[in-house]
Design a protein around this motif. Structure first.
Motif, mmCIF file in Angstrom:
data_model
loop_
_atom_site.group_PDB
_atom_site.id
_atom_site.type_symbol
_atom_site.label_atom_id
_atom_site.label_comp_id
_atom_site.label_asym_id
_atom_site.label_seq_id
_atom_site.Cartn_x
_atom_site.Cartn_y
_atom_site.Cartn_z
ATOM 1 N N VAL A 5 0.833 -1.204 0.000
ATOM 2 C CA VAL A 5 0.000 0.000 0.000
ATOM 3 C C VAL A 5 0.871 1.258 0.000
ATOM 4 C CG1 VAL A 5 -1.651 1.356 1.343
ATOM 5 C CG2 VAL A 5 -1.988 -1.111 1.081
ATOM 6 N N ALA A 6 1.904 1.278 0.860
ATOM 7 C CA ALA A 6 2.799 2.441 0.919
ATOM 8 C C ALA A 6 3.497 2.668 -0.411
ATOM 9 C CB ALA A 6 3.827 2.245 2.034
ATOM 10 N N VAL A 7 3.925 1.585 -1.062
ATOM 11 C CA VAL A 7 4.611 1.684 -2.350
ATOM 12 C C VAL A 7 3.685 2.246 -3.422
ATOM 13 C CG1 VAL A 7 5.444 0.250 -4.262
ATOM 14 C CG2 VAL A 7 6.408 -0.041 -1.971
ATOM 15 N N VAL A 8 2.469 1.716 -3.500
ATOM 16 C CA VAL A 8 1.535 2.167 -4.546
ATOM 17 C C VAL A 8 1.163 3.634 -4.341
ATOM 18 C CG1 VAL A 8 -0.785 1.854 -5.500
ATOM 19 C CG2 VAL A 8 0.644 -0.144 -5.003
ATOM 20 N N VAL A 9 0.879 4.017 -3.099
ATOM 21 C CA VAL A 9 0.537 5.423 -2.834
ATOM 22 C C VAL A 9 1.747 6.322 -3.106
ATOM 23 C CG1 VAL A 9 -0.204 7.081 -1.079
ATOM 24 C CG2 VAL A 9 -1.241 4.813 -1.158
ATOM 25 N N GLY A 10 2.932 5.871 -2.705
ATOM 26 C CA GLY A 10 4.135 6.656 -2.963
ATOM 27 C C GLY A 10 4.378 6.852 -4.451
ATOM 28 N N LEU A 11 4.172 5.800 -5.248
ATOM 29 C CA LEU A 11 4.318 5.913 -6.702
ATOM 30 C C LEU A 11 3.290 6.882 -7.277
ATOM 31 C CD1 LEU A 11 4.946 2.181 -7.633
ATOM 32 C CD2 LEU A 11 6.545 4.066 -8.011
ATOM 33 N N PHE B 251 13.280 5.227 -13.065
ATOM 34 C CA PHE B 251 13.756 5.816 -11.817
ATOM 35 C C PHE B 251 12.758 5.571 -10.689
ATOM 36 C CE2 PHE B 251 13.137 9.520 -9.013
ATOM 37 C CZ PHE B 251 14.302 9.409 -8.255
ATOM 38 N N ALA B 252 11.468 5.792 -10.964
ATOM 39 C CA ALA B 252 10.434 5.587 -9.948
ATOM 40 C C ALA B 252 10.387 4.126 -9.503
ATOM 41 C CB ALA B 252 9.075 6.028 -10.489
ATOM 42 N N ALA B 253 10.538 3.191 -10.440
ATOM 43 C CA ALA B 253 10.503 1.763 -10.107
ATOM 44 C C ALA B 253 11.640 1.383 -9.175
ATOM 45 C CB ALA B 253 10.560 0.928 -11.390
ATOM 46 N N LYS C 119 6.939 21.883 -1.661
ATOM 47 C CA LYS C 119 7.373 21.693 -0.278
ATOM 48 C C LYS C 119 7.193 20.247 0.165
ATOM 49 C CE LYS C 119 6.793 23.647 4.368
ATOM 50 N NZ LYS C 119 6.661 22.416 5.123
ATOM 51 N N ASP C 120 6.059 19.654 -0.206
ATOM 52 C CA ASP C 120 5.748 18.274 0.154
ATOM 53 C C ASP C 120 5.303 17.514 -1.087
ATOM 54 O OD1 ASP C 120 6.206 18.530 2.957
ATOM 55 O OD2 ASP C 120 4.248 19.494 3.180
ATOM 56 N N MET C 121 5.465 16.195 -1.047
ATOM 57 C CA MET C 121 5.030 15.347 -2.149
ATOM 58 C C MET C 121 3.515 15.147 -2.149
ATOM 59 S SD MET C 121 7.198 14.205 -4.376
ATOM 60 C CE MET C 121 8.927 13.898 -4.688
ATOM 61 N N GLY C 122 2.876 15.362 -0.997
ATOM 62 C CA GLY C 122 1.439 15.166 -0.918
ATOM 63 C C GLY C 122 0.878 15.746 0.360
ATOM 64 N N HIS D 29 2.669 15.700 8.292
ATOM 65 C CA HIS D 29 3.824 15.021 7.700
ATOM 66 C C HIS D 29 3.988 15.335 6.222
ATOM 67 C CE1 HIS D 29 4.750 12.268 11.114
ATOM 68 N NE2 HIS D 29 3.471 12.427 11.373
ATOM 69 N N GLY D 30 2.890 15.607 5.541
ATOM 70 C CA GLY D 30 2.934 15.767 4.096
ATOM 71 C C GLY D 30 2.335 14.538 3.441
ATOM 72 N N GLY D 31 3.071 13.946 2.515
ATOM 73 C CA GLY D 31 2.606 12.754 1.828
ATOM 74 C C GLY D 31 3.345 11.512 2.302
ATOM 75 N N ILE D 32 2.949 10.366 1.736
ATOM 76 C CA ILE D 32 3.631 9.110 2.059
ATOM 77 C C ILE D 32 5.117 9.205 1.702
ATOM 78 C CG2 ILE D 32 3.876 6.708 1.304
ATOM 79 C CD1 ILE D 32 1.670 6.915 3.241
ATOM 80 N N MET D 33 5.420 9.788 0.547
ATOM 81 C CA MET D 33 6.818 9.893 0.126
ATOM 82 C C MET D 33 7.642 10.758 1.066
ATOM 83 S SD MET D 33 7.595 7.972 -2.352
ATOM 84 C CE MET D 33 9.218 8.670 -2.646
ATOM 85 N N ASP D 34 6.996 11.691 1.754
ATOM 86 C CA ASP D 34 7.717 12.524 2.716
ATOM 87 C C ASP D 34 8.087 11.747 3.968
ATOM 88 O OD1 ASP D 34 7.577 15.137 1.308
ATOM 89 O OD2 ASP D 34 5.433 14.794 1.503
ATOM 90 N N ARG D 35 7.466 10.586 4.187
ATOM 91 C CA ARG D 35 7.824 9.711 5.301
ATOM 92 C C ARG D 35 8.748 8.588 4.844
ATOM 93 N NH1 ARG D 35 8.676 11.982 8.984
ATOM 94 N NH2 ARG D 35 8.694 13.631 7.446
ATOM 95 N N LEU D 36 8.707 8.269 3.557
ATOM 96 C CA LEU D 36 9.547 7.189 3.049
ATOM 97 C C LEU D 36 10.941 7.663 2.661
ATOM 98 C CD1 LEU D 36 7.053 5.264 0.696
ATOM 99 C CD2 LEU D 36 7.690 4.707 3.043
#
Length: 287
Positions: free
Chosen positions: A54-60, A131-133, A250-253, A259-266
């Motif tokens: 789930v984290a990967v798909v949302v981050g992508l 790159f994203a993969a 500033k944030d990915m989401g 926190h921002g988005g999932i990518m900001d935590r990953l």
């Protein structure tokens, strides 16, 4: 006549340092995420693989959406999401061999999927897709590979604890004592004092975790592990800051309040995962 005395000018009040985010929301969301992670880790291992997926798909989704909004880059999300999920599952079931095969197939799917659109920008879009993969699902696969060991849940927990402790140490020491900028052109808020705080906090936490949580682990191994985590987490944070500066955001989401988005935590977790996986294999074996 002597000049009339001028009224005293009010002195400006010194501004207090602030975190720049809603700290209450950040703490609440952080505790909620921690509860989900711990529950899935120690109840059913496979459930935690689902959390990673789930984290990967949302981050992508966040990454590809920002690339399209800010740069007009159309990295194909569908093959990335399906391939990313398959990559994580393959890493958990078949280890590194499965992860590499899934990565190769995902890359091929990205190349073919983009062929359904006009050729203009093809090379740019597939390059961003590759790159994203690699950046999101492939690096996340190392967390699933940690989970394969007999004590996999504890290994993943140590990985998460050390990364969070490193980030916390950097924030706390940098906020209180930070004076010297670490990389002002990339992330003006980061300081060298904060990096030292990350190293100190992570090394202490690493020594305790390796000594008391990992079978056959030793405190001195934890010191090295903590040092490596502090460095990789900081580089990961700076890497995503570079991406966000290039995109002008500033944030990915906005999915996670405070926190921002999932990518900001990953950002610090992703590059740290292969480092922790490798060092644990070297120190105590693959389990």
């Amino acid at each position: 006549m002597p000049d009339a005395p001028q009224p005293a000018q009010p002195q400006p009040q010194p501004q207090k340092k602030t975190a720049g985010r809603d700290l209450g929301a950040a703490i609440g969301v952080g505790l909620g995420l921690a509860a989900v992670i711990v529950a899935s880790l120690f109840v059913v291992k496979a459930a935690f693989v689902g959390v990673i997926v789930v984290a990967v798909v949302v981050g992508l989704w966040e990454l590809t959406k920002r690339l399209q909004e800010r740069k007009g880059i159309k990295a194909p999300l569908v093959p990335l999401a399906i391939g990313g999920a398959a990559m994580v599952v393959a890493g958990y079931v078949r280890g590194s061999e499965g992860a590499w095969v899934a990565m190769a197939l995902t890359a091929l799917a990205v190349l073919v999927w983009r062929m359904t659109e006009p050729p203009e920008g093809y090379l740019r879009d597939v390059t961003a897709g590759l790159f994203a993969a690699f950046y999101v699902p492939f690096l996340a696969t190392f967390v699933a590979m940690m989970l394969m060991a007999d004590d996999g849940a504890l290994r993943v927990l140590v990985f998460l604890i050390l990364t969070v402790v490193s980030d916390t140490g950097a924030y706390a020491v940098g906020w209180r004592f930070g004076r010297t900028k670490l990389a002002p052109r990339i992330s003006p808020g980061k300081t060298r004092e904060g990096l030292l705080g990350a190293v100190a906090f992570a090394m202490v936490a690493g020594a305790l975790c390796m000594q008391f949580m990992i079978d056959d682990g030793s405190w001195w191994q934890g010191l090295l592990l903590g040092l490596a985590v502090a460095v990789s987490a900081t580089l990961g944070d700076l890497g995503e800051s570079m991406i966000k500066r290039d995109l002008g955001i500033k944030d990915m989401g906005t999915l996670l309040p405070g926190h921002g988005g999932i990518m900001d935590r990953l950002d610090s977790l992703l590059p740290t995962a292969p480092v922790v996986w490798l060092l644990l294999v070297i120190f105590v074996g693959s389990g």
